[in-house]
Motif scaffolding. Structure first.
Motif, mmCIF file in Angstrom:
data_model
loop_
_atom_site.group_PDB
_atom_site.id
_atom_site.type_symbol
_atom_site.label_atom_id
_atom_site.label_comp_id
_atom_site.label_asym_id
_atom_site.label_seq_id
_atom_site.Cartn_x
_atom_site.Cartn_y
_atom_site.Cartn_z
ATOM 1 N N VAL A 192 0.826 -1.214 0.000
ATOM 2 C CA VAL A 192 0.000 0.000 0.000
ATOM 3 C C VAL A 192 0.856 1.257 0.000
ATOM 4 N N ILE A 193 1.763 1.373 0.958
ATOM 5 C CA ILE A 193 2.511 2.629 1.129
ATOM 6 C C ILE A 193 3.439 2.901 -0.046
ATOM 7 N N ILE A 194 4.230 1.910 -0.424
ATOM 8 C CA ILE A 194 5.231 2.138 -1.478
ATOM 9 C C ILE A 194 4.587 2.419 -2.838
ATOM 10 N N PRO A 195 3.645 1.592 -3.337
ATOM 11 C CA PRO A 195 3.039 1.915 -4.647
ATOM 12 C C PRO A 195 2.264 3.232 -4.646
ATOM 13 N N SER A 196 1.536 3.519 -3.552
ATOM 14 C CA SER A 196 0.758 4.762 -3.496
ATOM 15 C C SER A 196 1.668 5.977 -3.549
ATOM 16 N N SER A 197 2.763 5.926 -2.821
ATOM 17 C CA SER A 197 3.690 7.057 -2.802
ATOM 18 C C SER A 197 4.389 7.227 -4.146
ATOM 19 N N PHE A 198 4.798 6.109 -4.770
ATOM 20 C CA PHE A 198 5.500 6.204 -6.055
ATOM 21 C C PHE A 198 4.568 6.690 -7.170
ATOM 22 N N LEU A 199 3.286 6.396 -7.064
ATOM 23 C CA LEU A 199 2.345 6.917 -8.058
ATOM 24 C C LEU A 199 2.244 8.435 -7.960
ATOM 25 N N GLN A 200 2.234 8.959 -6.742
ATOM 26 C CA GLN A 200 2.224 10.421 -6.573
ATOM 27 C C GLN A 200 3.528 11.029 -7.069
ATOM 28 N N VAL A 201 4.648 10.344 -6.849
ATOM 29 C CA VAL A 201 5.934 10.818 -7.384
ATOM 30 C C VAL A 201 5.878 10.879 -8.905
ATOM 31 N N GLY A 202 5.242 9.885 -9.527
ATOM 32 C CA GLY A 202 5.094 9.896 -10.987
ATOM 33 C C GLY A 202 4.251 11.059 -11.472
ATOM 34 N N ILE A 203 3.164 11.355 -10.749
ATOM 35 C CA ILE A 203 2.316 12.493 -11.127
ATOM 36 C C ILE A 203 3.113 13.794 -11.039
ATOM 37 N N CYS A 204 3.888 13.948 -9.959
ATOM 38 C CA CYS A 204 4.705 15.160 -9.815
ATOM 39 C C CYS A 204 5.793 15.228 -10.887
ATOM 40 N N GLY A 205 6.327 14.066 -11.281
ATOM 41 C CA GLY A 205 7.322 14.066 -12.357
ATOM 42 C C GLY A 205 6.732 14.528 -13.676
#
Length: 340
Positions: A192-205
């Motif tokens: 939950v934590i790792i995929p959710s956070s990396f998806l937000q990182v992708g949006i910011c990228g």
């Protein structure tokens, strides 16, 4: 004395001559200069426009320099928000220190220490994020502040979502023959934590690649001020970051709300439900308020929302546990936790 050749008195500085239709040139009206224009001599044929970084005085006979408008540490509003940021971050550090000292007690173990530690760390950084919004905005701070805020807050909400799933799985594992026991532990954190956070990182990228935030001088919104602000570049991407964070919060709220009637000694679903209710209420009211303000007050609204929502999470989730750890240590026993 020779007679005057005009029908009216001379126009004063700040006025211009307006010849009346179908009358002699010597007969004219004196008209006050319009907004943004001045005249510095008598009987001026037309008014001159002030430069973009200046504005006319009340008499429209002089251009005055505009003041820079941004949220600074030197004004009461900026100082108060900076103090609140440091106060809440210090409080979070003290909560983390208390939990570390009592990490071997049943109530801390029952709340999944790894998720709790990650959540407290993310809240600590969240409370320090407003310091990027206060003071002279530069190119680097404009690039970082919305990205850091979005990623760190998403990490905090993802931790709460993982904690909610862990709570539900822990109760299901008590039923005979249920396979939920094998999922308790680090799996919710990883899945939950790792995929959710990396998806937000992708949006910011994507946001940085398409239309990154930049420093902007708004000289026209205010008459006597230059708004020194960070333009989000793409408002759509900014609201996409907020929307994704809100989606995680809504999912966590719905799960916790559905599990709120489970026995209190097995889970903290009621606390998570109330914390997510506070969190969602703050950010729902943020959007219309943010859109209706400008300049430093727009920045102040976002800072207040960050601090209020973070304080809601910290207070709702951790104050009841601190009460038991510090004031009621006799309740911090395994016997009490499994009583029901």
């Amino acid at each position: 004395m020779p007679p005057r050749s005009t029908c009216v008195e001379s126009c004063h500085p700040g006025q211009s001559m307006f010849v009346q239709p179908e009358k002699q040139v010597c007969c004219y009206d004196c008209v006050q200069c319009s907004t943004g224009r001045i005249s510095i001599q008598s009987d001026a044929e037309q008014c001159q426009e002030c430069p973009e970084d200046k504005y006319p005085n009340e008499n429209h006979n002089q251009c005055l320099p505009k003041k820079l408008n941004y949220l600074s540490y030197g004004e009461p509003l900026g100082a108060a928000l900076a103090f609140a940021s440091l106060f809440l971050s210090t409080g979070t550090a003290m909560v983390m220190r208390t939990f570390i000292r009592h990490r071997d007690t049943p109530i801390v173990k029952a709340n999944n220490w790894s998720i709790t530690c990650t959540l407290l760390s993310s809240l600590l950084i969240c409370f320090l994020c407003p310091l990027l919004f206060i003071g002279w905005p530069g190119k680097v701070t404009c690039l970082l502040r919305q990205m850091v805020f979005g990623i760190i807050f998403t990490l905090a909400v993802a931790c709460i979502l993982a904690k909610t799933i862990t709570v539900v799985l822990a109760f299901m594992a008590t039923k005979p023959g249920n396979r939920a026991r094998s999922w308790i532990g680090k799996r919710p954190a990883v899945l939950v934590i790792i995929p959710s956070s990396f998806l937000q990182v992708g949006i910011c990228g994507v946001w940085l690649a398409m239309a990154h935030p930049f420093l902007e001088l708004d000289m026209h919104s205010q008459r006597d001020e230059i708004l020194l602000e960070c333009n989000d570049g793409s408002p759509l991407m900014f609201y996409l970051v907020l929307g994704y964070m809100g989606l995680l919060a809504v999912i966590s709220f719905m799960l916790a709300f559905s599990a709120r009637k489970l026995p209190d000694t097995f889970n903290e679903a009621k606390l998570i439900t109330f914390s997510m209710l506070v969190f969602c209420s703050v950010w729902i009211s943020f959007v219309p308020t943010y859109l209706s303000t400008k300049g430093k007050y727009m920045v102040a609204v976002e800072i207040f929302s960050i601090l209020a929502s973070g304080a809601g999470l910290l207070g709702c989730l951790f104050l009841p546990k601190l009460y038991i750890i510090i004031l009621r240590p006799e309740l911090n026993t395994r016997k009490h936790l499994v009583r029901r």
